[in-house]
Design a protein around this motif. Structure first.
Motif, mmCIF file in Angstrom:
data_model
loop_
_atom_site.group_PDB
_atom_site.id
_atom_site.type_symbol
_atom_site.label_atom_id
_atom_site.label_comp_id
_atom_site.label_asym_id
_atom_site.label_seq_id
_atom_site.Cartn_x
_atom_site.Cartn_y
_atom_site.Cartn_z
ATOM 1 N N GLU A 167 -4.148 -3.382 6.984
ATOM 2 C CA GLU A 167 -5.604 -3.547 7.043
ATOM 3 C C GLU A 167 -6.335 -2.253 6.683
ATOM 4 O O GLU A 167 -7.499 -2.292 6.304
ATOM 5 N N CYS A 168 -5.647 -1.111 6.762
ATOM 6 C CA CYS A 168 -6.250 0.183 6.424
ATOM 7 C C CYS A 168 -6.171 0.499 4.931
ATOM 8 O O CYS A 168 -6.825 1.433 4.460
ATOM 9 N N VAL A 169 -5.377 -0.264 4.191
ATOM 10 C CA VAL A 169 -5.177 0.002 2.766
ATOM 11 C C VAL A 169 -6.410 -0.462 1.989
ATOM 12 O O VAL A 169 -6.871 -1.591 2.155
ATOM 13 N N LEU A 170 -6.930 0.413 1.156
ATOM 14 C CA LEU A 170 -8.059 0.068 0.301
ATOM 15 C C LEU A 170 -7.576 -0.801 -0.856
ATOM 16 O O LEU A 170 -6.434 -0.655 -1.317
ATOM 17 N N SER A 171 -8.424 -1.677 -1.355
ATOM 18 C CA SER A 171 -8.015 -2.578 -2.440
ATOM 19 C C SER A 171 -7.549 -1.801 -3.669
ATOM 20 O O SER A 171 -6.618 -2.221 -4.350
ATOM 21 N N LYS A 172 -8.146 -0.659 -3.954
ATOM 22 C CA LYS A 172 -7.733 0.131 -5.119
ATOM 23 C C LYS A 172 -6.358 0.776 -4.927
ATOM 24 O O LYS A 172 -5.751 1.236 -5.891
ATOM 25 N N GLU A 173 -5.856 0.806 -3.684
ATOM 26 C CA GLU A 173 -4.548 1.385 -3.404
ATOM 27 C C GLU A 173 -3.415 0.357 -3.510
ATOM 28 O O GLU A 173 -2.249 0.721 -3.455
ATOM 29 N N ARG A 174 -3.751 -0.915 -3.655
ATOM 30 C CA ARG A 174 -2.744 -1.977 -3.710
ATOM 31 C C ARG A 174 -2.220 -2.158 -5.134
ATOM 32 O O ARG A 174 -2.958 -1.981 -6.089
ATOM 33 N N MET A 225 12.376 0.891 13.505
ATOM 34 C CA MET A 225 11.560 -0.240 13.082
ATOM 35 C C MET A 225 10.104 0.004 13.441
ATOM 36 O O MET A 225 9.794 0.546 14.499
ATOM 37 N N ILE A 226 9.233 -0.432 12.550
ATOM 38 C CA ILE A 226 7.802 -0.515 12.830
ATOM 39 C C ILE A 226 7.564 -1.974 13.217
ATOM 40 O O ILE A 226 8.045 -2.882 12.527
ATOM 41 N N THR A 227 6.843 -2.217 14.287
ATOM 42 C CA THR A 227 6.628 -3.600 14.716
ATOM 43 C C THR A 227 5.784 -4.351 13.695
ATOM 44 O O THR A 227 5.062 -3.754 12.893
ATOM 45 N N ARG A 228 5.886 -5.651 13.750
ATOM 46 C CA ARG A 228 5.083 -6.483 12.851
ATOM 47 C C ARG A 228 3.595 -6.194 13.057
ATOM 48 O O ARG A 228 2.844 -6.067 12.101
ATOM 49 N N LYS A 229 3.178 -6.092 14.301
ATOM 50 C CA LYS A 229 1.766 -5.827 14.594
ATOM 51 C C LYS A 229 1.335 -4.486 13.986
ATOM 52 O O LYS A 229 0.250 -4.384 13.405
ATOM 53 N N GLN A 230 2.188 -3.472 14.085
ATOM 54 C CA GLN A 230 1.851 -2.162 13.530
ATOM 55 C C GLN A 230 1.720 -2.211 12.011
ATOM 56 O O GLN A 230 0.790 -1.628 11.449
ATOM 57 N N ILE A 231 2.633 -2.900 11.333
ATOM 58 C CA ILE A 231 2.582 -2.932 9.869
ATOM 59 C C ILE A 231 1.405 -3.772 9.378
ATOM 60 O O ILE A 231 0.785 -3.446 8.369
ATOM 61 N N VAL A 232 1.059 -4.815 10.113
ATOM 62 C CA VAL A 232 -0.120 -5.616 9.762
ATOM 63 C C VAL A 232 -1.374 -4.753 9.917
ATOM 64 O O VAL A 232 -2.256 -4.761 9.053
ATOM 65 N N GLY A 264 0.816 -1.205 0.000
ATOM 66 C CA GLY A 264 0.000 0.000 0.000
ATOM 67 C C GLY A 264 0.847 1.251 0.000
ATOM 68 O O GLY A 264 2.077 1.194 -0.046
ATOM 69 N N PRO A 265 0.182 2.412 0.059
ATOM 70 C CA PRO A 265 0.913 3.675 0.107
ATOM 71 C C PRO A 265 1.878 3.699 1.296
ATOM 72 O O PRO A 265 1.533 3.296 2.408
ATOM 73 N N GLU A 266 3.093 4.161 1.028
ATOM 74 C CA GLU A 266 4.112 4.170 2.084
ATOM 75 C C GLU A 266 3.738 5.099 3.233
ATOM 76 O O GLU A 266 4.084 4.842 4.381
ATOM 77 N N HIS A 267 2.991 6.153 2.952
ATOM 78 C CA HIS A 267 2.694 7.138 4.001
ATOM 79 C C HIS A 267 1.911 6.544 5.174
ATOM 80 O O HIS A 267 2.029 7.014 6.300
ATOM 81 N N TYR A 268 1.101 5.494 4.943
ATOM 82 C CA TYR A 268 0.402 4.857 6.066
ATOM 83 C C TYR A 268 1.403 4.264 7.050
ATOM 84 O O TYR A 268 1.246 4.388 8.256
#
Length: 174
Positions: free
Chosen positions: A152-159, A141-148, A123-127
């Protein structure tokens, strides 16, 4: 999250790594040692594997290594810049505070024992970057839980869409 099989050449590398790991674990057991050597592949090799997988799965066109810090390539549209991150440890992605930021982020978790990978973030890097302080030095580092959670916030059209490829054909949604 989407799981995929690692390509044959990478599987061969991992089989060799697993043989080295088993060989020395047996020696440690013979010596009644409780130590466990992990033989984790780190650094540039994992980054290069991540970039190669991004080319194969998403059609990313990589830039020259010194071209732009913070940008690893371009999406098939030729306009969208992409940052590619990978781990073989199950942890989250690590970022440097660069002047240039990519439009998009791909983050892969490579499971050496199962010989498969997972697209953790697409998804968009800014998230993802919104989880970091706006100004920092060194690496963060961003934790695994944070990146997961960010994924989940990324819209399908943004992928970025996946390209079908025979060596990484089997995929599952996790």
């Amino acid at each position: 999250m989407t799981r995929f099989l690692l390509p044959s050449p990478i599987k061969e590398l991992l089989r060799a790594r697993n043989q080295v790991k088993s060989h020395y674990q047996e020696i440690l057991l013979q010596q009644n040692s409780q130590a466990e050597l992990r033989f984790t592949l780190d650094g540039n090799l994992i980054g290069d594997i991540g970039e190669a997988i991004a080319v194969e799965l998403f059609g990313i066109k990589l830039v020259h290594r010194k071209a732009a810090e913070g940008i690893d390539g371009y999406a098939p549209d030729g306009k969208t810049t992409v940052q590619i991150k990978a781990t073989g440890t199950g942890r989250g992605p690590v970022f440097r505070n660069t002047k240039i930021r990519a439009d998009h982020l791909l983050f892969f978790d490579l499971d050496f024992d199962r010989m498969e990978g997972t697209v953790i973030y697409n998804g968009p890097e800014h998230y993802a970057l919104s989880l970091l302080p706006s100004d920092f030095s060194g690496q963060r580092m961003i934790t695994r839980k944070q990146i997961v959670t960010a994924n989940e916030c990324v819209l399908s059209k943004e992928r970025l869409p996946r390209r079908p490829h025979p060596t990484t054909q089997r995929t599952t949604e996790a």
